[in-house]
Design an enzyme around this catalytic site. Structure first.
Site, PDB file in Angstrom:
ATOM      1  N   SER A  12       2.408  31.162  42.161  1.00 32.39           N
ATOM      2  CA  SER A  12       1.895  32.324  41.838  1.00 32.39           C
ATOM      3  C   SER A  12      -0.008  32.433  41.964  1.00 32.39           C
ATOM      4  O   SER A  12      -0.476  33.389  42.249  1.00 32.39           O
ATOM      5  CB  SER A  12       2.149  32.650  40.507  1.00 32.39           C
ATOM      6  N   HIS A 110      -6.051  24.337  35.747  1.00 36.08           N
ATOM      7  CA  HIS A 110      -5.383  23.802  34.870  1.00 36.08           C
ATOM      8  C   HIS A 110      -5.284  24.349  33.670  1.00 36.08           C
ATOM      9  O   HIS A 110      -6.042  25.221  33.240  1.00 36.08           O
ATOM     10  CB  HIS A 110      -6.096  22.206  34.388  1.00 36.08           C
TER      11      HIS A 110
END
Ligand code: GRF
Length: 204
Positions: A12, A110
């Protein structure tokens, strides 16, 4: 700039970068998408967008790429004249040999506010810690995992009834906005790295 994206899974964030190159938020082109997983959905997404996409055998089980695999990734990036590498859900540790080939030219996203909650399952770590604010970080990759100069962060609230899934989904929305924004700051030459920190000048 020529971008190379490394992804292991659904892709994504790759989609978000593809969208940003398509609608003018980025002037870079994604020249190649590479994966350590042969059937990663990210590879299909890249091909559907007309981007060359290949899997490279990681060479061994576990988190680290084998030396030969590292060389194969670096060679593929070189063949496509990549100058900025974006890790987008790449589940392997990019070691010193890889980093040395692209010094200060590899980014990672992250899903935590680093330096909190490095490593696996950061959203679960955040819930377990009881933090009230969570988010995501784009940082420059160094051999130490989830370390490296922080270039951009975005925050989201942690809600009382959050599960890992609901919190992850809220963070993911911000990831998709943040990653192209950070790549843009590299395109513009607005990022300076000094003593382990990134300084980002405002858009002109
Ligand atoms: C994202 O949450 C990213 O921050 C993390 O792995 C996930 C990848 O998701 N490193 P996707 O493959 O980009 O959808």
């Amino acid at each position: 700039m020529n971008l190379g994206v490394l992804a292991s899974g659904r892709g994504s964030n790759l989609d978000a970068l593809i969208a940003a190159t398509g609608d003018g938020r980025l002037s870079s082109r994604i020249r190649v998408v590479l994966s350590d997983v042969a059937d990663a959905p990210a590879l299909e997404k890249a091909r559907a967008a007309g981007i060359p996409a290949f899997a490279i055998d990681p060479g061994r089980p576990g988190a680290r790429l084998a030396r030969s695999a590292t060389d194969a990734f670096v060679a593929a990036l070189g063949e496509h004249e990549v100058d900025l590498v974006c890790l987008a859900g790449f589940m392997r540790i990019v070691g010193k040999r890889f980093v040395t080939a692209y010094p200060d030219r590899i980014l990672n996203i992250h899903p935590s506010l680093l330096p909190s909650f490095r490593g696996l399952h950061p959203q679960r770590q955040a819930l377990e810690a009881g933090v009230k604010v969570a988010g995501c970080t784009v940082h420059v990759v160094v051999p130490e995992v989830d370390a490296g100069p922080i270039v951009g962060q975005a925050t989201v609230p942690v809600l009382e009834n959050d599960t890992v899934d609901t919190l992850s989904a809220r963070i993911l929305v911000e990831e998709h906005r943040l990653y192209p924004e950070v790549v843009r700051s590299f395109e513009d030459g607005r990022v300076t790295l000094n003593a382990g920190r990134a300084h980002v000048a405002p858009p002109r």
